[in-house]
Motif scaffolding. Sequence first.
Motif, PDB file in Angstrom:
ATOM      1  N   TYR A   1     -21.481 -44.079  25.065  1.00  0.00           N
ATOM      2  CA  TYR A   1     -20.307 -43.966  25.934  1.00  0.00           C
ATOM      3  C   TYR A   1     -20.626 -43.249  27.240  1.00  0.00           C
ATOM      4  N   HIS A   2     -21.444 -42.207  27.174  1.00  0.00           N
ATOM      5  CA  HIS A   2     -21.749 -41.444  28.382  1.00  0.00           C
ATOM      6  C   HIS A   2     -22.466 -42.285  29.431  1.00  0.00           C
ATOM      7  N   GLU A   3     -23.127 -43.361  28.994  1.00  0.00           N
ATOM      8  CA  GLU A   3     -23.873 -44.192  29.944  1.00  0.00           C
ATOM      9  C   GLU A   3     -22.946 -44.973  30.875  1.00  0.00           C
ATOM     10  N   ILE A   4     -21.684 -45.143  30.472  1.00  0.00           N
ATOM     11  CA  ILE A   4     -20.703 -45.832  31.321  1.00  0.00           C
ATOM     12  C   ILE A   4     -20.589 -45.147  32.680  1.00  0.00           C
ATOM     13  N   PHE A   5     -20.807 -43.845  32.701  1.00  0.00           N
ATOM     14  CA  PHE A   5     -20.505 -43.057  33.888  1.00  0.00           C
ATOM     15  C   PHE A   5     -21.677 -42.935  34.858  1.00  0.00           C
TER      16      PHE A   5
ATOM     17  N   LYS B   1      -9.385 -47.753  18.463  1.00  0.00           N
ATOM     18  CA  LYS B   1     -10.690 -48.025  17.852  1.00  0.00           C
ATOM     19  C   LYS B   1     -10.953 -47.042  16.711  1.00  0.00           C
ATOM     20  N   TRP B   2     -10.642 -45.792  16.943  1.00  0.00           N
ATOM     21  CA  TRP B   2     -10.813 -44.762  15.907  1.00  0.00           C
ATOM     22  C   TRP B   2      -9.947 -45.083  14.682  1.00  0.00           C
ATOM     23  N   ALA B   3      -8.685 -45.446  14.959  1.00  0.00           N
ATOM     24  CA  ALA B   3      -7.752 -45.732  13.863  1.00  0.00           C
ATOM     25  C   ALA B   3      -8.191 -46.939  13.044  1.00  0.00           C
ATOM     26  N   ASN B   4      -8.700 -47.961  13.717  1.00  0.00           N
ATOM     27  CA  ASN B   4      -8.991 -49.225  13.044  1.00  0.00           C
ATOM     28  C   ASN B   4     -10.416 -49.330  12.502  1.00  0.00           C
TER      29      ASN B   4
ATOM     30  N   PHE C   1     -20.453 -48.161  17.407  1.00  0.00           N
ATOM     31  CA  PHE C   1     -21.266 -49.306  17.831  1.00  0.00           C
ATOM     32  C   PHE C   1     -20.419 -50.541  18.136  1.00  0.00           C
ATOM     33  N   ALA C   2     -19.100 -50.372  18.206  1.00  0.00           N
ATOM     34  CA  ALA C   2     -18.204 -51.506  18.432  1.00  0.00           C
ATOM     35  C   ALA C   2     -17.938 -51.691  19.922  1.00  0.00           C
ATOM     36  N   GLU C   3     -18.030 -52.925  20.362  1.00  0.00           N
ATOM     37  CA  GLU C   3     -17.676 -53.267  21.740  1.00  0.00           C
ATOM     38  C   GLU C   3     -16.154 -53.353  21.870  1.00  0.00           C
TER      39      GLU C   3
END
Length: 420
Positions: free
Chosen positions: A80-84, A61-64, A71-73
């Motif tokens: 991201y931290h909310e995933i946990f 994702k970083w590379a592309n 903000f990309a799914e």
Amino acid sequence: MKITDLDYARQLDREDPLGGFRQRFHIPTGSAGDPVLYLCGNSLGLQPKGVEKALGEELEKWANLGVDGHFAEPNPWYSYHEIFNAPMAAVVGARPEEVVVMNSLTTNLHLLMVSFYRPSAERFKILIEGGAFPSDLYAVQSQARFHGFDPAEAIVELYPRDGEKTLRDEDILAAIEREGDRLALVLFGGVNYYTGQLFDMGAITEAGHKAGAMVGFDLAHAAGNAPLKLHDWGPDFAAWCSYKYLNSGPGGVAGVFVHERHLGRKDIPRFEGWWGTDPNTRFEMGPSFAPQYGAGAWQLSNAPVLPMASLRASLELFTEAGMEALRQKSEKLTGYLYELVTSIGADAFEVITPSEPDRRGCQLSILAAGDGELLHKRLMAADVICDYRRPNVIRVAPTPLYNTYEDVWRFWKILEESVS
């Protein structure tokens, strides 16, 4: 069959409903190219095989996408931290809004003590277990000095009775009552790193609050290991690392719990950073800090996504296995180890971890009667990975996600040969 028969251990492995999880970890190999006996999850957990994929997704994702990755799914970096929140809350017995993943353990302890160690001239003492992990002791000493107190007067270290290796519950509660209105904070480890003793955190919390003190826990050796009910027990805060039983990798990102009664308060003192603000208004770049609702209000900066990716891969396994099932296996696996090790005899060593399953996690601490360092070297030479802590303790931790009953049996045979 006797418990000392290898076939007994293999039968237990065939009956183990969690046995398949071992195949989802990388097991290090030893000198002969065979898997080692890895019994060191209390120090660094093994790498889940899903880590490479999880990291690769974020690197791609970083590379592309570059900055658009925020903000990309799937899993946008901005949130991201909310995933946990939900999976970590399940591990520690909390509500999702009471948990946040951020920083490192001791950093988090300091940030939490900014909020929950608020000493006065009369109430300034901190009660901590004697023999706590040194970083905890250094943290509370420096906090006391920061507030203008002499650590020798402010810090109360509680040790076991003469001739005993672990603390009695009644002595902990009596110390809290004795310090009474001089006590500002009770800060205990959930599991003592040296002895492996699991403390009664519910009783400690109740006694601390009755005395008018704040209560917090360092769960470095408890999170992912012991049964936790933080919300129900009601401590004010807790913090833990994730690289031990939670398998996030060396120096992995840590976790924080703040009880819901403290959430949403604008008057609570804390060190502030923009990531602790409401995510819906964060980019308004306002001049005043407005804390978001939840433990996330204690965040300072945006999520370190790459270290978090490995934790995400591990927590998926915890969610799939379930803490209740993991605890059931842990009690059985560690109980089997305890029976085998204590059958060797008391002349060579003493197991100083409590024998009662509800007073320990999966770690057994073996106090050598002779040269413990030499014994540890013999174990390492036999491709056993465990650790040694001065003055004379070898810590062994059969971890239910990836250790087997045959691992335990083979360790016992090597230990028996090493002390004979």
